[in-house]
Structure formats: C-alpha cells, structure tokens
Design a protein around this motif. Structure first.
Motif, short mmCIF file in Angstrom:
data_model
loop_
_atom_site.label_atom_id
_atom_site.label_comp_id
_atom_site.label_asym_id
_atom_site.label_seq_id
_atom_site.Cartn_x
_atom_site.Cartn_y
_atom_site.Cartn_z
N CYS A 1 0.35 -1.40 -0.22
CA CYS A 1 0.03 0.06 0.22
C CYS A 1 0.70 1.10 -0.21
O CYS A 1 2.54 1.07 0.83
CB CYS A 1 -0.60 0.37 1.59
N TYR B 1 -0.16 4.52 0.87
CA TYR B 1 -0.21 5.46 1.78
C TYR B 1 0.09 5.48 2.69
O TYR B 1 0.86 6.52 3.66
CB TYR B 1 -2.27 4.80 2.40
N CYS B 2 -0.35 4.77 4.02
CA CYS B 2 0.05 5.37 5.84
C CYS B 2 1.21 4.04 5.99
O CYS B 2 1.95 3.46 5.23
CB CYS B 2 -0.83 5.11 6.42
N VAL C 1 1.87 1.75 7.78
CA VAL C 1 1.52 0.44 8.83
C VAL C 1 2.09 -0.43 7.34
O VAL C 1 2.59 -0.95 8.30
CB VAL C 1 0.21 0.35 8.70
N GLY C 2 1.88 -0.38 5.86
CA GLY C 2 2.60 -1.06 5.11
C GLY C 2 2.02 -2.08 5.13
O GLY C 2 2.11 -3.81 4.53
N CYS C 3 0.78 -1.71 4.23
CA CYS C 3 -0.22 -3.41 3.95
C CYS C 3 0.49 -3.81 3.45
O CYS C 3 0.70 -3.23 1.96
CB CYS C 3 -1.09 -2.81 4.31
N LEU D 1 -7.26 -5.02 4.58
CA LEU D 1 -6.58 -3.60 4.49
C LEU D 1 -7.93 -2.19 4.96
O LEU D 1 -9.28 -2.81 5.11
CB LEU D 1 -7.00 -3.14 3.05
N LYS E 1 -9.10 3.03 2.95
CA LYS E 1 -8.06 3.80 1.42
C LYS E 1 -7.17 2.68 0.70
O LYS E 1 -7.26 2.66 -0.35
CB LYS E 1 -7.52 4.92 2.41
N GLY E 2 -6.50 1.67 1.34
CA GLY E 2 -6.38 0.57 0.73
C GLY E 2 -7.33 -0.04 -0.29
O GLY E 2 -6.84 -0.22 -1.14
N PRO F 1 -5.72 2.09 11.10
CA PRO F 1 -6.25 0.85 11.81
C PRO F 1 -6.18 -0.41 11.64
O PRO F 1 -6.85 -1.39 12.84
CB PRO F 1 -7.70 1.36 10.67
N ILE F 2 -4.66 -0.86 11.15
CA ILE F 2 -4.57 -1.87 11.11
C ILE F 2 -3.49 -2.36 11.98
O ILE F 2 -3.36 -3.73 12.59
CB ILE F 2 -4.03 -2.38 9.11
FE1 SF4 Z 1 -2.51 1.21 3.44
FE2 SF4 Z 1 -4.71 1.68 5.50
FE3 SF4 Z 1 -2.71 -0.21 5.80
FE4 SF4 Z 1 -2.30 2.36 6.04
S1 SF4 Z 1 -3.83 1.03 7.27
S2 SF4 Z 1 -1.13 0.80 4.83
S3 SF4 Z 1 -3.67 3.40 4.19
S4 SF4 Z 1 -4.58 -0.32 3.90
#
Ligand code: SF4
Length: 766
Positions: A45, A47-48, A50-52, A79, A82-83, A213-214
């Motif tokens: 991902c 976006y953030c 966390v690195g999903c 996810l 956003k993901g 959130p993850i």
């Molecule tokens: Fe992407 Fe959401 Fe995971 Fe952040 S928490 S890496 S924005 S999917």
C-alpha cells in the motif's frame, strides 16, 4: 467489518448485474467476471506507514482492483478504506498529465525537454547570481526509497544545495531526534508483534483506530490479560478501546511521563539491573525527576488525579512487558523531541527495551517516511551518517565514487527555515516534490505571502495539488502501481512495491524525472548515475551504502522481500532474514559506550495559551477516510461520501455557551487567521475549552489558524495547540471566560490566597 463490506459493495456498484457471473481466479478463487483481472500484481500500500501487503488487479492495462494480501505478516489480507479503494486514486481526474509550464497565467502541457530546460536555465541563473544555496528543495515521505536516494544525491551533490528537507519534518522529525538523543541513532526499536506480546500497551497521542487502523489487528491478536492505556486529550476511537483512559490537558504528556517516572523511582519499581547494565545518566536523571515532578504537581499540570497516576505507574512498571507507542500527538509539539526521550526514559528505567512486547515505538505516518529517514540525504547522509563526522563523509564519498569535498559538512535549512529564508529573500527557487504545503504547513497566510517572493516555484507531483496549481512549472509524476521500488514501514520492514501498469498519460516515475533532469546540468548525470539505469540498480547501491550501518540492507533483495512479506532491517550475514527488535541483549546502542542515555527533560507550558480574546485550545488531527491533504483521496467518491468536509468537535458546555447544536455552522478565529462555515459536531470527546478539527481539508483550511512554533531540536511544528475563539450567528462575539479559566486554576488559587492573606493582615473581611 460491516463498514469494510459497505466500502467493498460501493466499489463494486458500477458493475452491471450480468457481469456478476463468477469466474475462477488463481489468487482469490471465485470473483465477479468484470473484476477478474488479467493479472494480479503483489505490492505494498502506498498510503500510510503501516505498510500493508496487497494485490493490484490489472485488466486491459488498468488498475481495477485492490485486495489485501492474506499472506502478508502486517495485515493478513485486511485493508482499511483507503487501501481498498487505492486503484481509484490512479485514475483520479486531478492527476497531472505530464510536464506543465505556466504560460499567459495558466498551466499548459509542454514537452519534458521544454520543462526540464526551463527549470535548469532558471536554477543555473539563480545559482550563478545568488549561490547554489538560493535553491531550496522540499520533498516528502511518499516516494520509493530508490527515488529518495536518487533525488538526495542530485540535490546535495548535483545542485549543491543543502537547503533540502522533507514534509517528514512536519510529522516524524521529533521521533527521529528523540531516538537519536536517547539511543545514538534514529530507528524505531520495536515491531508490530510487540502489540501482540505486551502485557501493557500505552498509546500516547496515537489514534491508531483512525490513522493506523490495521495496527488494531495486532492488538486483537494479543490474547493475554493485557491492559491498554490511552493518553490523549481527545477521547478518540482509540481512547474508547482503553482500559485506562487519561484525558490529559493539552500538551502535558511530557509532565505525565516524568510524573510516572517519579512514582516508579519513589516506589522502587525500577529495573536496577537493566539500568546498571544498559543505560547511562541514571543519577542525574533520578535527581532531576525527584526534584521536579512530584505527583501533586503533575496532577495539576495534566488534569489526571494522583491515584490514577499511581495506578498507571504501577501497571507499567510491574508488567513483565510494557510498550509505549506514539504518533503525532507527541511529535507535533514544540517539546516533541524531549517528549520522545521522556517516553524512552520510562522504557529504560523499567527495562522495557529489546525484548518481546517491550518497546518505545514511534509509528510513522506516510508510506515511506522511514525510507527518506534512512537514505533521503536530508537530515543525515544516507545510511544514518552524520554530516559532522569526517569518517562518515569519506566513507559515503568512497562508496559512490565522488570527491569527499562534495559531501556537505552540515545539514542545511530544515523545512520551516527554508520558508523563512524564502520570506527573507535568501532562497529564490523552490522545488516541491510530492507534498502540498498550501494545505499542510502551519500559519498559511505567512506561507502564502512568502511563496509570492520566489523567482520560480517547481512542483513535482502526481496530482494537481493546491501547490501545483500555483507553480510556474509542474513535473507530472507517475504514482503507486506505475513504478517500482521499496517502502519501509513503521517497524523497519522494507516491502517491495511493484510496477503493475504504465505511467498515466505523459507522466514519468520520480526516479526517471530526477535522472533525466540531471542531464541538463553539466557532468552531473555521469558523476552520480553512471551505473544506475533502473530502480534495481539504485537499490544495489543502497545496499552497498548501508552495509555495516544500523539500517543495513546488504542481505536484502526484492525477491527475498516478496518471499518473506518484507524484511526488517538490519538484514545482513548476521541477520539474513532481518531483525525484529533493535538493542536486544546482544546488540549495543550506537552510542560511544553502547548504552542508552537517560536524559533529564522538561515539560514547558504552552507559548500560546488561552486569553480573553481566544479562550479555547485548538487540536488538529486526521480521520480514517482521508489521507493528508487529500491530493490522493480528494476525488475518491466513497471516501468523500464518508468524510466530505472538516468539522469542529466541541464539548456540549461550549456548545451551550455558543448556543449551537450539531450540524450548525460556525467560524473559528485565531491570532493568525480565520476559518468560516465549519460544521459543528457536539461530542463529549473533548474537554470543555478545547476543540478538535481535522486538517485534511483545503476549504476549511485549519492551518490558516495554527501556530508557527517549532521544536528547537527537530523543527517539527506545534500543530496541536493554539488559542482560538468560536463565533456563531447567535453569539458572534464568541465565548467569554471566567477569570480563573484565563489565569489557570493554580495561578488563580495563588492569587486568591494572597488576596486573602493581605486582607487578613489588613483586617479586611473577605
Ligand atoms: Fe494502506 Fe490502510 Fe494499510 Fe495504511 S492501514 S497501509 S492506508 S491499507
């Protein structure tokens, strides 16, 4: 999960009914026909922090689907909103289509040669007239590590300006400096697994439910009889999960942590063995804490009663494993660096470092804030090297084959100093890469007047951001899924982000933009990129640059990252699959004596406190549906439906004073600016006298109000606290304060007592 399903359904709603016929898919089994991609590309991902891990579904050369990677250790297939909608970002109507130059007042698409030539001529002219340092560059935490590395080399060694910084200074710089002063180097010390293993988890200024959130997944995997402590002036979604919630007064976190240390030392709950073997400075630290942070004083500063302070201190100190995690509530503060060190101190005196479930852990915001910290060439030389250390400079120069005199001997201006230098007329050209100061920087009115003084503003971005729209030249860049490289997440995990589709329209990857632009400067391309054709080549150079350093990539490869679901540095012969935790028993800190430093640090009151004209404290932050300044999320229907505009969260007592209810619209004013037409949300998630507003939105631009005060060590802005007034149609003059509210309860009581004793002395009855 209902919420996630709603988003999935929304994303599927443009599919016609007959297209719902199911077909077999090699990765996800049965999927709707229209959504059966031609191929699935495994990636990360964008976006953030966390690195999903995720898959991009590609159909007819377009990104049509985003799905979590069930095998990825960070997110195990899940996810956040956003993901789940990330593929929609790639075709946003706000994408820049290629190179643009302002002609007759409007941005017009031109050839890359024309754009590169225009900027190169101007940069050379400015450099010849005012010196190379009259060029400033502000980058980001959004690029791939290979791109940061390529950009940093070009700016520092090609353009020869060290006035180069990133938007990471607006979110992570305090964590970097706090780690450096406590442990001798930057680098988050723990890992996500610590959330699963800890007995006590203290979240300080970290609303992970909205912003990461993850990470909640990892908390949920913790099956121990754990205790979650949340420290936050706002009762956020995260605070609502807490076993103990500490609604501290604004920016009193450092006093709180020092107060907990006092109680631990007073009660003899410290880990003496760990302190003796692994730390220095204990004697001075103990004296400082016991002299200055008595529980009663801390209770008055923080608003948390003494009994609760003792309960929290006992829980933390007597747990087998305790971790603290923090984000912007701590970092975005004029005392952010020292607050980070205070959190480190608490971990050190209780022996919570380098073992399972025990870490002072900073959580990063952007997908690759870490990559720029490691190899961005902004606040340090790539590989966490020090500008002031000749050996570090020589080593780096030798590895990349340049003259050591080219390597700067000191860091240039940090982000806010670059803006000040523009305002003074010292910096004449600004190149902004993948960030949007016109929404994100504090004190917008001052920023905007400074930017008008520039001779040239160049913006390199995938989107026509607010800042791109006022640029003289735009380098339209490819985005996530259109290019290859790696991102490092909050737990030092380097993940491979693969290219799935071709760059949009006439855009180019940031890597290609920088390399091609460097050809317009005599000899620079040959000097810096002679063996670097592809991101993979840059990655190989990064491996050599990092070998033997704390952020050692030398044992990594893209393929190994994919196989393992990312690799946590250091990765080398000793740790061939990476290392979960730093500073374990066998791993000394990178300080001269290998020990962590216990540092006496102090709480400071707000520099802009409430007064008669501005009687409330403003706190700003984020919401799960939007990302930063919405350049990426601003056109994604589902995210905007869920969070279409900013709001002001206020306590019902303040709402009564202002005679408003949820849904009404009001104005917010402060010393520097004003925001109108902002919708009210009455909620007892904030204390009386405080409000919260998310910062993402350019229409309700809350950074028009925020304070241009910066941490002296990290230069991070104090975004979270400034004094404001509210205005409603029924009470246009705003809220009136009682005298004790203006003075603060302690000062008011002191004044009352001295009046009383004066009256007694003079025989006046009160
Ligand atoms: Fe992407 Fe959401 Fe995971 Fe952040 S928490 S890496 S924005 S999917």
């Amino acid at each position: 999960m209902d919420f996630i399903n709603k988003i999935k359904n929304f994303l599927d709603k443009d599919i016609k009914e007959d297209e719902y016929a199911l077909v077999d898919d090699p990765i996800f089994g049965k999927v709707a026909k229209v959504k059966a991609p031609d191929k699935w590309v495994r990636t990360t991902c964008g976006y953030c922090g966390v690195g999903c891990g995720m898959y991009i579904g590609v159909k007819d050369g377009k990104a049509v689907y985003s799905k979590g990677d069930p095998k990825h250790p960070v997110n195990l297939g899940t996810l956040c909103p956003k993901g789940l909608s990330e593929h929609k970002m790639v075709t946003a109507p706000s994408r820049a289509k290629g190179a643009l130059i302002r002609k007759d007042g409007a941005l017009q698409q031109v050839s890359w040669d024309e754009a590169f030539n225009r900027v190169a001529v101007k940069f050379k002219e400015i450099s010849a007239k005012y010196g190379s340092k009259a060029i400033g560059v502000i980058s980001t935490g959004q690029l791939l590590t290979e791109e940061f590395y390529t950009l940093g080399k070009f700016v520092q060694l090609g353009l020869k300006t060290n006035n180069y910084d990133g938007n990471t200074t607006l979110c992570m710089a305090s964590a970097v400096m706090g780690y450096k002063q406590s442990f001798g180097s930057d680098g988050p010390v723990g890992c996500y697994e610590d959330f699963e293993k800890a007995d006590v988890i203290m979240l300080i200024g970290a609303n992970i439910a909205d912003n990461h959130p993850i990470l909640k997944l990892h908390l949920m995997k913790n099956k121990k009889n754990k205790k979650i402590i949340v420290v936050d002036p706002r009762k956020s979604k995260t605070a609502q999960m807490a076993d103990i919630y500490l609604p501290i007064k604004p920016r009193s976190d450092l006093a709180l942590i020092n107060g907990l240390c006092y109680i631990i030392l007073e009660q003899g709950w410290e880990d003496e063995k760990f302190i003796n073997e692994r730390t220095t400075g204990f004697k001075e630290f103990k004296k400082h804490i016991l002299n200055n942070y008595k529980p009663q004083d801390v209770a008055e500063i923080t608003g948390i009663d003494v009994k609760t302070l003792y309960e929290v201190a006992r829980s933390y100190a007597t747990a087998d494993s305790a971790m603290s995690a923090w984000t912007m509530g701590v970092n975005q503060s004029a005392i952010g660096t020292d607050t980070v060190s205070a959190i480190n101190n608490l971990a050190l005196i209780t022996g919570n470092l380098g073992k399972e479930g025990s870490a002072p852990m900073s959580i990063t915001g952007q997908c690759n804030a870490m990559g720029t910290r490691e190899f961005g060439f902004t606040s340090s030389i790539p590989g966490y090297r020090d500008y002031k250390n000749d050996k570090d400079r020589e080593e780096f120069a030798n590895i990349i084959g340049v003259d050591v005199d080219l390597i700067p001997k000191e860091r240039g201006y940090a982000y806010p100093q670059i803006i000040e230098a523009i305002d003074r007329g010292e910096i004449k050209a600004l190149w902004v890469v993948a960030t949007n100061p016109l929404v994100s920087f504090p004190d917008q009115n001052r920023l905007r007047s400074a930017l008008k003084k520039l001779d040239i503003l160049v913006v390199q971005d995938s989107f026509l951001s607010d800042t791109a729209q006022i640029a003289d030249v735009v380098f339209g860049a490819a985005t996530w899924s259109e290019k290859e490289g790696c991102y490092t997440n909050s737990e030092r995990r380097c993940n491979w982000a693969k290219k799935a589709i071709e760059p949009y329209a006439d855009t180019k990857s940031d890597f290609d933009i920088i390399k091609e632009f460097s050809k317009y400067f005599d000899g620079v391309h040959e000097m810096l990129y002679k063996n670097i054709e592809t991101p993979r080549d840059a990655f190989e150079e990064i491996k050599r640059v990092s070998k033997g350093r704390l952020c050692d990539y030398s044992g990594m490869s893209y393929e190994l990252m994919e196989e393992l679901g990312g690799i946590q540095w250091p990765c080398n012969e000793q740790y061939p699959k990476g290392k979960k935790r730093l500073y374990t028993k066998e791993m000394p800190c990178p300080t001269p004596d290998g020990k962590a430093r216990l540092l006496p640090v102090d709480w400071k009151p707000l520099s802009e406190d409430i007064c008669e004209s501005f009687p409330l404290i403003l706190n700003t932050g984020r919401t799960v549906e939007q990302f930063h300044t919405r350049t990426k999320t601003g056109t994604i229907g589902i995210l905007n439906d869920l969070a279409p505009e900013a709001w002001v969260e206020m306590n019902e007592l303040d709402a009564q004073k202002l005679q408003v209810k949820s849904g009404d619209r009001i104005s917010i004013s402060g010393n520097r600016g004003r925001v109108d037409n902002i919708v009210v949300k009455v909620a007892n998630t904030v204390r009386e006298g405080t409000i919260f507003v998310p910062f993402h939105f350019n229409k309700q631009l809350i950074n028009a109000v925020t304070l241009p005060e910066f941490d002296a060590k990290s230069f991070e802005p104090n975004y979270k606290q400034c004094a404001v007034q509210l205005h409603s149609s029924r009470v246009p003059q705003g809220i009136k304060l009682q005298k004790q509210e203006i003075m603060g309860e302690i000062a008011y009581q002191k004044e009352q007592n001295s009046i009383k004793s004066l009256h007694q002395k003079e025989g006046i009855s009160s």
